[in-house]
Design an enzyme around this catalytic site. Structure first.
Site, PDB file in Angstrom:
ATOM      1  N   LYS A   1      -6.062  10.362   0.380  1.00 55.79           N
ATOM      2  CA  LYS A   1      -6.171   8.990   0.871  1.00 55.79           C
ATOM      3  C   LYS A   1      -7.324   8.318   0.147  1.00 55.79           C
ATOM      4  O   LYS A   1      -8.474   8.744   0.260  1.00 55.79           O
ATOM      5  CB  LYS A   1      -6.410   9.012   2.375  1.00 55.79           C
ATOM      6  CG  LYS A   1      -6.365   7.669   3.059  1.00 55.79           C
ATOM      7  CD  LYS A   1      -6.521   7.854   4.570  1.00 55.79           C
ATOM      8  CE  LYS A   1      -6.484   6.531   5.314  1.00 55.79           C
ATOM      9  NZ  LYS A   1      -6.633   6.726   6.777  1.00 55.79           N
TER      10      LYS A   1
ATOM     11  N   GLU B   1       0.828  -1.201   0.000  1.00 64.11           N
ATOM     12  CA  GLU B   1       0.000   0.000   0.000  1.00 64.11           C
ATOM     13  C   GLU B   1       0.867   1.258   0.000  1.00 64.11           C
ATOM     14  O   GLU B   1       2.048   1.216   0.366  1.00 64.11           O
ATOM     15  CB  GLU B   1      -0.921   0.015   1.211  1.00 64.11           C
ATOM     16  CG  GLU B   1      -0.189   0.097   2.539  1.00 64.11           C
ATOM     17  CD  GLU B   1      -1.092   0.480   3.690  1.00 64.11           C
ATOM     18  OE1 GLU B   1      -1.650   1.589   3.636  1.00 64.11           O
ATOM     19  OE2 GLU B   1      -1.210  -0.320   4.634  1.00 64.11           O
TER      20      GLU B   1
ATOM     21  N   LYS C   1      -5.259  -2.543  13.974  1.00 61.49           N
ATOM     22  CA  LYS C   1      -4.650  -1.512  14.802  1.00 61.49           C
ATOM     23  C   LYS C   1      -5.297  -1.515  16.187  1.00 61.49           C
ATOM     24  O   LYS C   1      -6.516  -1.557  16.322  1.00 61.49           O
ATOM     25  CB  LYS C   1      -4.794  -0.150  14.134  1.00 61.49           C
ATOM     26  CG  LYS C   1      -4.047  -0.061  12.799  1.00 61.49           C
ATOM     27  CD  LYS C   1      -4.228   1.289  12.156  1.00 61.49           C
ATOM     28  CE  LYS C   1      -3.424   1.394  10.858  1.00 61.49           C
ATOM     29  NZ  LYS C   1      -3.960   0.537   9.786  1.00 61.49           N
TER      30      LYS C   1
ATOM     31  N   ASN D   1     -13.699   0.327   5.512  1.00 69.52           N
ATOM     32  CA  ASN D   1     -14.027  -0.384   4.281  1.00 69.52           C
ATOM     33  C   ASN D   1     -13.100  -1.572   4.040  1.00 69.52           C
ATOM     34  O   ASN D   1     -13.399  -2.444   3.221  1.00 69.52           O
ATOM     35  CB  ASN D   1     -13.964   0.585   3.098  1.00 69.52           C
ATOM     36  CG  ASN D   1     -14.415  -0.036   1.798  1.00 69.52           C
ATOM     37  OD1 ASN D   1     -13.670  -0.086   0.824  1.00 69.52           O
ATOM     38  ND2 ASN D   1     -15.646  -0.525   1.767  1.00 69.52           N
ATOM     39  N   ASP D   2     -11.988  -1.634   4.793  1.00 71.73           N
ATOM     40  CA  ASP D   2     -11.090  -2.785   4.675  1.00 71.73           C
ATOM     41  C   ASP D   2     -11.851  -4.094   4.850  1.00 71.73           C
ATOM     42  O   ASP D   2     -11.591  -5.086   4.147  1.00 71.73           O
ATOM     43  CB  ASP D   2      -9.986  -2.724   5.736  1.00 71.73           C
ATOM     44  CG  ASP D   2      -9.026  -1.563   5.549  1.00 71.73           C
ATOM     45  OD1 ASP D   2      -9.147  -0.851   4.536  1.00 71.73           O
ATOM     46  OD2 ASP D   2      -8.172  -1.366   6.432  1.00 71.73           O
TER      47      ASP D   2
ATOM     48  N   ASP E   1     -18.756   3.062  13.194  1.00 70.14           N
ATOM     49  CA  ASP E   1     -17.828   3.458  12.138  1.00 70.14           C
ATOM     50  C   ASP E   1     -16.952   2.256  11.846  1.00 70.14           C
ATOM     51  O   ASP E   1     -16.256   1.767  12.735  1.00 70.14           O
ATOM     52  CB  ASP E   1     -16.994   4.658  12.590  1.00 70.14           C
ATOM     53  CG  ASP E   1     -16.154   5.246  11.466  1.00 70.14           C
ATOM     54  OD1 ASP E   1     -16.227   4.723  10.336  1.00 70.14           O
ATOM     55  OD2 ASP E   1     -15.424   6.218  11.717  1.00 70.14           O
TER      56      ASP E   1
END
Length: 302
Positions: free
Chosen positions: A89, A28, A159, A141-142, A138
């Protein structure tokens, strides 16, 4: 005139590798533009690519330059995304709009996964996955992208600034395969153990390659395979320091009203400042270890 040349471009090295059937690892670019402070970001980006090359695989850092979606950025393009101030981003939903706007953009885990599969790549290395945020509806989208995208993603879990338990529940609901690399415990990015068990583990890159082969042979539609690669305990961020820093960061989020996709960059920057750079050193170890393992998996699967 309507411009229609919005196809995916390959860097020269990646194009040759794909044509020859050599192993390639997708990388990425958000970690370069938004995840690490300057000037460390460019140095680490180059180290990541060199780590992949050392395994015998070819690195393919994915990003957008002037609206051109490139699989395998060259060094000049990588430098541009690492140093420019107006790099957007990009998640999956942003790719077409950014291309039409001729924007510069860095791809998230979701966008990198989707583009990598469209380009014929099968293995992707990142640092930590996005997930479900704490105390808020929230979700990155990963997660939904990995449910739809047949790629192997090597990461250090999600994370630790996220709701790890809720994220694992969502991955299960979405049908994303999760295996621990030499562990039955799910890692928490900066910390080795996030406190949750895993059903499956593998012991070698060849084991992951066997999973990839079994999925092809079965012919059953699958999404992604998440290979959770924890840091050794002596390389993790001190857990007590981690917990204090996270609590302070979450309090600042609330007091400053920061939400959405600004949350993760804010908290990572907070960790860097509050730990006096120790979190940056851990973050660097994470991505280099994952790049090395992804390269070995790509070579085993080639």
């Amino acid at each position: 005139m309507i411009v229609t040349d919005f196809h995916i471009e390959y860097g020269a090295e990646v194009a040759q590798a794909v044509q020859a059937g050599r192993p390639v690892v997708a990388l990425e670019s958000t970690i370069v533009s938004h995840g690490l402070p300057r000037p460390d970001n460019l140095r680490v980006a180059r180290e990541i690519e060199q780590t992949v090359r050392a395994t015998g695989a070819v690195p393919a850092t994915i990003g957008m330059v002037g609206g051109r979606l490139v699989v395998g950025l060259d060094d000049a393009q990588l430098t541009h995304l690492a140093t420019a101030d107006d790099v957007t981003k990009l998640s999956v939903r942003d790719l077409a709009v950014a291309a039409a706007a001729r924007a510069d953009g860095a791809t998230t885990v979701a966008a990198t996964s989707a583009v990598a599969v469209a380009a014929g790549l099968k293995v992707f290395a990142t640092g930590g996955l996005g997930g479900v945020h704490r105390e808020a509806f929230d979700e990155s989208n990963d997660l939904i992208t990995l449910a739809r995208t047949p790629i192997v993603v090597v990461c250090a879990g999600v994370k630790s600034i996220l709701d790890v338990g809720a994220t694992l529940e969502r991955l299960e609901t979405l049908g994303v395969t999760v295996v621990g690399y030499r562990t039955r415990r799910f890692p928490g990015f900066f910390i080795t153990d996030a406190g949750f068990d895993l059903d499956w583990s593998v012991e070698s890159p060849e084991d992951v390659a066997a999973i990839m082969a079994a999925r092809r042979g079965q012919g059953v539609h699958h999404g992604g395979v998440l290979v959770a690669n924890p840091l050794p305990t002596d390389e993790q961020l001190d857990p007590d320091l981690h917990d204090r820093t996270l609590a302070d960061g979450l309090a600042k989020l609330e007091s400053e009203g920061i939400t959405g996709k600004a949350v993760t960059p804010f908290l990572l920057a907070h960790f860097h400042a509050a730990t006096e750079g120790r979190s940056l050193a851990v973050n660097t170890r994470i991505i280099l270890r994952n790049a090395e393992l992804a390269g070995r998996i790509a070579v085993a699967a080639a």
